[in-house]
Design a protein around this motif. Structure first.
Motif, short mmCIF file in Angstrom:
data_model
loop_
_atom_site.label_atom_id
_atom_site.label_comp_id
_atom_site.label_asym_id
_atom_site.label_seq_id
_atom_site.Cartn_x
_atom_site.Cartn_y
_atom_site.Cartn_z
N ILE A 60 -34.47 -101.32 -74.22
CA ILE A 60 -35.87 -101.73 -74.14
C ILE A 60 -36.65 -100.63 -73.44
N LYS A 61 -37.73 -100.18 -74.09
CA LYS A 61 -38.49 -99.04 -73.57
C LYS A 61 -39.97 -99.36 -73.48
N ALA A 62 -40.56 -99.09 -72.32
CA ALA A 62 -42.02 -99.19 -72.18
C ALA A 62 -42.64 -98.06 -73.00
N GLY B 261 -38.74 -96.20 -67.42
CA GLY B 261 -39.16 -97.22 -68.37
C GLY B 261 -38.14 -97.56 -69.45
N VAL B 262 -36.87 -97.23 -69.20
CA VAL B 262 -35.84 -97.53 -70.21
C VAL B 262 -34.79 -98.44 -69.59
N ILE B 263 -34.57 -99.59 -70.22
CA ILE B 263 -33.54 -100.52 -69.73
C ILE B 263 -32.48 -100.68 -70.82
N ILE C 247 -38.05 -101.91 -78.82
CA ILE C 247 -36.68 -102.41 -78.61
C ILE C 247 -35.83 -101.73 -79.67
N GLU C 248 -34.80 -101.01 -79.20
CA GLU C 248 -34.07 -100.21 -80.18
C GLU C 248 -32.56 -100.36 -80.10
N GLU C 249 -31.96 -99.90 -81.16
CA GLU C 249 -30.50 -99.92 -81.34
C GLU C 249 -29.83 -99.11 -80.23
N PHE C 250 -28.75 -99.62 -79.71
CA PHE C 250 -27.97 -98.91 -78.69
C PHE C 250 -27.06 -97.90 -79.39
N LEU C 251 -27.23 -96.64 -79.04
CA LEU C 251 -26.41 -95.59 -79.65
C LEU C 251 -25.33 -95.14 -78.68
N THR C 252 -24.28 -94.55 -79.24
CA THR C 252 -23.22 -94.03 -78.37
C THR C 252 -22.92 -92.59 -78.74
N PRO D 188 -22.00 -88.39 -76.76
CA PRO D 188 -22.47 -87.50 -75.69
C PRO D 188 -23.93 -87.12 -75.88
N GLU D 189 -24.61 -86.92 -74.74
CA GLU D 189 -26.02 -86.52 -74.77
C GLU D 189 -26.15 -85.02 -74.58
N VAL D 190 -27.12 -84.46 -75.28
CA VAL D 190 -27.40 -83.02 -75.18
C VAL D 190 -28.91 -82.85 -75.01
N HIS E 148 -27.24 -84.94 -65.75
CA HIS E 148 -26.44 -86.01 -65.14
C HIS E 148 -27.43 -86.95 -64.50
N LYS E 149 -27.79 -88.01 -65.25
CA LYS E 149 -28.95 -88.82 -64.86
C LYS E 149 -28.67 -89.86 -63.79
N ARG E 150 -27.43 -90.35 -63.74
CA ARG E 150 -27.14 -91.43 -62.79
C ARG E 150 -26.97 -90.88 -61.38
N ILE F 162 -33.01 -89.26 -78.98
CA ILE F 162 -33.17 -90.34 -78.01
C ILE F 162 -34.60 -90.33 -77.49
N GLU F 163 -35.09 -89.13 -77.22
CA GLU F 163 -36.47 -89.01 -76.76
C GLU F 163 -36.96 -87.59 -76.96
N TYR F 164 -38.29 -87.46 -77.03
CA TYR F 164 -38.93 -86.15 -76.97
C TYR F 164 -39.63 -86.05 -75.62
P1 AMP Z 1 -35.06 -91.77 -71.86
O1 AMP Z 1 -35.94 -92.04 -70.65
O2 AMP Z 1 -35.66 -92.14 -73.16
O3 AMP Z 1 -34.46 -90.40 -71.79
O4 AMP Z 1 -33.80 -92.71 -71.66
C1 AMP Z 1 -33.03 -92.64 -70.49
C2 AMP Z 1 -31.57 -92.71 -70.85
O5 AMP Z 1 -31.29 -93.97 -71.46
C3 AMP Z 1 -31.12 -91.68 -71.88
O6 AMP Z 1 -30.81 -90.45 -71.30
C4 AMP Z 1 -29.90 -92.36 -72.46
O7 AMP Z 1 -28.80 -92.17 -71.61
C5 AMP Z 1 -30.27 -93.81 -72.42
N1 AMP Z 1 -30.77 -94.25 -73.73
C6 AMP Z 1 -32.04 -94.22 -74.19
N2 AMP Z 1 -32.12 -94.70 -75.43
C7 AMP Z 1 -30.87 -95.07 -75.78
C8 AMP Z 1 -30.28 -95.64 -76.97
N3 AMP Z 1 -31.01 -95.97 -78.03
N4 AMP Z 1 -28.96 -95.89 -76.96
C9 AMP Z 1 -28.20 -95.58 -75.87
N5 AMP Z 1 -28.68 -95.04 -74.75
C10 AMP Z 1 -30.00 -94.79 -74.69
#
Ligand code: AMP
Ligand code: GLY
Length: 422
Positions: free
Chosen positions: A142-144, A152-154, A184-189, A191-193, A213-215, A282-284
């Motif tokens: 879920i994204k604002a 804003g991403v849950i 509201i979007e599909e959960f993807l799996t 590695p992130e780049v 390393h976001k966490r 995932i995002e721009y």
């Molecule tokens: P963002 O602020 O859009 O970069 O999202 C923060 C983090 O949430 C991302 O770096 C991903 O780890 C995770 N994320 C965002 N969108 C998705 C998605 N559709 N599926 C899985 N993880 C996501």
């Protein structure tokens, strides 16, 4: 040349240090910068969102080139305002910065132009959003719509969390107007780049790839932060992935923005996930990432200011953009408690011999002393022939830096090391 850099974090410090390498640069102003940059730039007490004051300063001080680094001023039209006064800028105009400023815009753009991304629905009605999360696949994301300081991403692992996220964004307005519309979007799996790119609207030149390393905690536990460390290059970004990204994502995005009459110039950041079905967006971001910039720019061998000017002038195709084939690792030192509440005002000691490799994000000068003044305090970046050495060297630097309540992750680069050994 007189250069002005808008912003005040570690990213801006990395940009300033790199721009300084250009022999034609006589003066760099940071608006507002931070006390940790005082040796590299003249600090000007103007906030990064105060477009009027920024523009006035630039005109009065005959600034030759402006770099607008953070998302807020870009989305608010800082580049438009400076250009209207004849000041050339690095960064997109507001009508292009919307690619980060509105998730609804960017998702619709990707759908319209067939750019791979997670499947999604947009909601402006809370009841409809709540009904949707009753039946949608779980986990869901879920994204604002608007800027929300990266918060804003849950990722909802169950329906209860999804419902609460919808309510806190749309009813309680946790992110203000950013929650008027949600995605509201599909959960993807996968590695992130992170791939930052230079673009002049004609060509797109990817920079070296990186991994954030976001966490907050070791082993990717704890809350999401702005980023606790980075490595470059990212081992998951292989040559074939890079080729696919150029064909299916990077070029189509530049073309799509042109077709929409929203030519993007500056740094376009692609947040990618390498899914089992190929790379997806995932995002721009409409700007350099932080702390990605703190590993990417130290590996840049060409002149940054020349490249930036080429994005403004539309001459990027003829401009050299060369990266080192070494590895970089940046460990962020934060104040204990970040990203929630933390104490500040502690004296920092950074040995002179490593100052050049340290980018300061949250510090202020007080009676000649450097004091901590933010959640993310600094980034220590090492460059080496191997990733393993870069990691060891950056932690060696961290061990030489001290301030009370310092907190950092101990496993920056561990996942990338594991990927290299696979
Ligand atoms: P963002 O602020 O859009 O970069 O999202 C923060 C983090 O949430 C991302 O770096 C991903 O780890 C995770 N994320 C965002 N969108 C998705 C998605 N559709 N599926 C899985 N993880 C996501
Ligand atoms: N590190 C992620 C960002 O700058 O948005």
């Amino acid at each position: 040349m007189k250069i002005m850099v808008v912003g005040g974090g570690g990213r801006e410090h990395a940009i300033i240090k790199k721009i300084k390498e250009n022999k034609n640069v006589t003066e760099i102003y940071a608006l507002p910068g931070n006390g940790g940059m005082a040796k590299d730039a003249t600090l000007v007490d103007i906030g990064a969102k105060d477009i009027e004051a920024i523009t006035k300063f630039a005109v009065e001080n005959k600034i030759d080139y402006a770099v607008v680094a953070p998302d807020d001023p870009l989305v608010l039209g800082c580049v438009d305002a400076l250009e209207a006064e004849g000041i050339p800028c690095f960064g997109p105009r507001a009508n292009a910065a919307i690619i980060e400023g509105s998730k609804v815009f960017s998702k619709n753009l990707m759908k319209k132009y067939g750019i791979p991304t997670a499947a999604y629905e947009v909601f402006d009605d809370m009841e409809k959003a709540l009904a949707y999360v009753e039946t949608c696949p779980i986990p869901t994301v879920i994204k604002a719509d608007g800027l929300a300081l990266g918060k804003g991403v849950i990722i909802a692992e169950d329906r209860e969390t999804a419902k609460n996220a919808v309510i806190s964004m749309m009813q309680d307005k946790q992110f203000g107007k950013s929650g008027d519309h949600i995605v509201i979007e599909e959960f993807l799996t996968g590695p992130e780049v992170s791939v930052l790119s230079f673009t002049d609207g004609n060509v797109v030149v990817p920079m070296i790839s990186s991994m954030d390393h976001k966490r907050a905690g070791d082993n990717d536990t704890g809350l999401n932060t702005g980023g606790m460390g980075t490595v470059a290059p990212n081992p998951y970004y292989t040559e074939s992935v890079a080729k696919e990204c150029m064909e299916k994502i990077f070029l189509p995005t530049i073309k799509a923005m042109n077709a929409e009459g929203r030519t993007f110039k500056g740094c376009l950041y692609f947040g990618l996930m390498i899914t089992p079905n190929g790379p997806k967006v995932i995002e721009y971001n409409c700007r350099f990432g932080d702390p990605e910039t703190q590993v990417v720019l130290p590996l840049l061998e060409s002149d940054l200011l020349t490249i930036m000017q080429a994005t403004t002038n539309g001459t990027l195709a003829e401009t050299e953009v060369k990266f080192s084939d070494k590895h970089a690792c940046c460990v962020i030192m934060a104040s204990k408690g970040y990203p929630q509440s933390y104490e500040k005002g502690f004296e920092m000691t950074i040995p002179e011999e490593i100052e050049n490799s340290v980018f300061i994000a949250g510090a202020k000068l007080s009676d000649g002393k450097l004091l901590t003044n933010g959640g993310r305090v600094l980034g220590a970046t090492a460059i080496a022939e191997t990733l393993k050495d870069a990691i060891a060297d950056s932690y060696a630097m961290v061990n030489k830096i001290s301030f009370e309540n310092a907190y950092y992750r101990h496993d920056i680069g561990a996942r990338a090391m594991a990927a290299l050994e696979e």
